[in-house]
Motif scaffolding. Structure first.
Motif, PDB file in Angstrom:
ATOM      1  N   PRO A   1      33.032 100.395  14.541  1.00 37.82           N
ATOM      2  CA  PRO A   1      34.115 101.123  15.227  1.00 37.82           C
ATOM      3  C   PRO A   1      33.627 102.235  16.149  1.00 37.82           C
ATOM      4  N   GLU A   2      32.423 102.779  15.870  1.00 34.45           N
ATOM      5  CA  GLU A   2      31.955 103.924  16.659  1.00 34.45           C
ATOM      6  C   GLU A   2      31.014 103.552  17.801  1.00 34.45           C
ATOM      7  N   LYS A   3      30.577 102.316  17.860  1.00 33.86           N
ATOM      8  CA  LYS A   3      29.563 101.944  18.881  1.00 33.86           C
ATOM      9  C   LYS A   3      30.208 101.617  20.223  1.00 33.86           C
ATOM     10  N   ILE A   4      29.424 101.828  21.281  1.00 34.86           N
ATOM     11  CA  ILE A   4      29.857 101.354  22.601  1.00 34.86           C
ATOM     12  C   ILE A   4      29.659  99.842  22.617  1.00 34.86           C
ATOM     13  N   ILE A   5      30.696  99.113  23.005  1.00 38.35           N
ATOM     14  CA  ILE A   5      30.597  97.649  23.115  1.00 38.35           C
ATOM     15  C   ILE A   5      30.845  97.249  24.570  1.00 38.35           C
ATOM     16  N   LEU A   6      29.932  96.447  25.094  1.00 40.65           N
ATOM     17  CA  LEU A   6      30.040  95.982  26.480  1.00 40.65           C
ATOM     18  C   LEU A   6      30.352  94.489  26.509  1.00 40.65           C
ATOM     19  N   ALA A   7      31.342  94.132  27.309  1.00 39.64           N
ATOM     20  CA  ALA A   7      31.652  92.713  27.525  1.00 39.64           C
ATOM     21  C   ALA A   7      31.015  92.308  28.849  1.00 39.64           C
ATOM     22  N   ASP A   8      29.921  91.557  28.771  1.00 39.64           N
ATOM     23  CA  ASP A   8      29.197  91.171  29.997  1.00 39.64           C
ATOM     24  C   ASP A   8      29.781  89.869  30.546  1.00 39.64           C
ATOM     25  N   ILE A   9      31.001  89.996  31.101  1.00 37.92           N
ATOM     26  CA  ILE A   9      31.650  88.770  31.607  1.00 37.92           C
ATOM     27  C   ILE A   9      31.265  88.471  33.056  1.00 37.92           C
ATOM     28  N   LYS A  10      30.651  89.445  33.742  1.00 39.21           N
ATOM     29  CA  LYS A  10      30.288  89.271  35.163  1.00 39.21           C
ATOM     30  C   LYS A  10      31.486  88.767  35.967  1.00 39.21           C
TER      31      LYS A  10
ATOM     32  N   ILE B   1      20.563 100.741  17.607  1.00 37.82           N
ATOM     33  CA  ILE B   1      20.842 100.725  19.050  1.00 37.82           C
ATOM     34  C   ILE B   1      22.094 101.545  19.398  1.00 37.82           C
ATOM     35  N   ASP B   2      22.248 101.819  20.704  1.00 35.68           N
ATOM     36  CA  ASP B   2      23.370 102.650  21.154  1.00 35.68           C
ATOM     37  C   ASP B   2      24.540 101.829  21.680  1.00 35.68           C
ATOM     38  N   VAL B   3      24.222 100.710  22.324  1.00 35.61           N
ATOM     39  CA  VAL B   3      25.266  99.892  22.958  1.00 35.61           C
ATOM     40  C   VAL B   3      25.067  98.435  22.539  1.00 35.61           C
ATOM     41  N   ILE B   4      26.159  97.804  22.126  1.00 35.07           N
ATOM     42  CA  ILE B   4      26.103  96.384  21.767  1.00 35.07           C
ATOM     43  C   ILE B   4      26.716  95.585  22.913  1.00 35.07           C
TER      44      ILE B   4
END
Ligand code: 5RP
Ligand code: MG
Length: 217
Positions: free
Chosen positions: A54-63, A28-31
């Motif tokens: 270390p290289e992946k896009i990480i999203l914090a879905d805190i809304k 996958i591209d984004v975690i």
């Protein structure tokens, strides 16, 4: 450009999230650290995932809904590239997050999560405030109540694309749903349960990637 594939880790423990990501992280591209996982474990999953990927896009879905800059300092400080704000938040909250994102670096950004009622006037204000990413969301609860994807969704997605937003689509997506969006320059697709709960999450993630490639490459 080929849409990215994001996997939402809406697990209810860090241990289970780590088991999920181990099988699919290389595909996958984004975690995404899902809202549910944040509630269970705070920002620890972001720190662990940043160390492992270390290289992946990480999203914090805190809304997030308020205290934008404070929340942003914590999410980006933990290692997230992107974080989410709920669409009913006020513009200063969104702008506060965006300002902190800029301080942390070019790879940081804010996604507006569209839920419930929002207006085109608000969308224009998001644009003017410099927000670039919007998540078009069918909520879990709407899906459970029987709401399926329809022409009304596609029209709104098209109009948001025309306004210049990068559009992410999510909400109970299956591989079969992907083709519905083929006429739009979708930035990212998010799948959670369809991948995590599949008999083979690795195979499910590969099927999503192949389906995306089929329509956008
Ligand atoms: C729900 C979310 C989920 O992370 C998103 O909808 C993806 O999960 P799923 O594919 O299981 O619906 O933010 O509020
Ligand atoms: Mg989510």
């Amino acid at each position: 450009m080929e849409p990215k594939l994001q996997v939402a880790l809406d697990n209810i423990s860090l241990k289970s999230a780590m088991e999920s990501i181990r099988e699919i992280g290389h595909i996958i591209d984004v975690i995404e650290v899902g809202t549910i996982l944040h509630v269970a474990e705070g920002l620890e999953p972001v720190r662990c995932l940043r160390a492992l990927y270390p290289e992946k896009i990480i999203l914090a879905d805190i809304k997030g809904a308020d205290a934008g800059s404070l929340l942003a300092k914590q999410c980006y400080g933990a290692g997230a590239n992107w974080m989410t704000v709920i669409c009913c938040a006020e513009i200063p909250t969104m702008a506060g997050m965006l300002n902190v994102a800029k301080e942390f670096g070019e790879d940081r950004d804010v996604q507006i999560e569209l839920y419930g009622d929002w207006t085109w006037e608000q969308a224009q204000k998001w644009k003017e405030a410099g927000l670039k990413q919007v998540v078009y969301h069918r909520s879990r609860d709407a899906q459970a109540a029987g709401k399926s994807w329809g022409s009304e969704d596609l029209e709104k997605i098209g109009r948001l694309c025309d306004m210049g937003f990068k559009i992410t689509v999510t909400g109970g997506l299956t591989v079969e749903d992907i083709k519905l969006f083929k006429d739009y320059p979708i930035y990212c697709f998010i799948a959670g349960r369809s991948i995590r709960d599949a008999e083979s999450p690795e195979q499910a993630a590969k099927s999503f990637k192949a389906e995306i490639k089929k329509y956008w490459s």
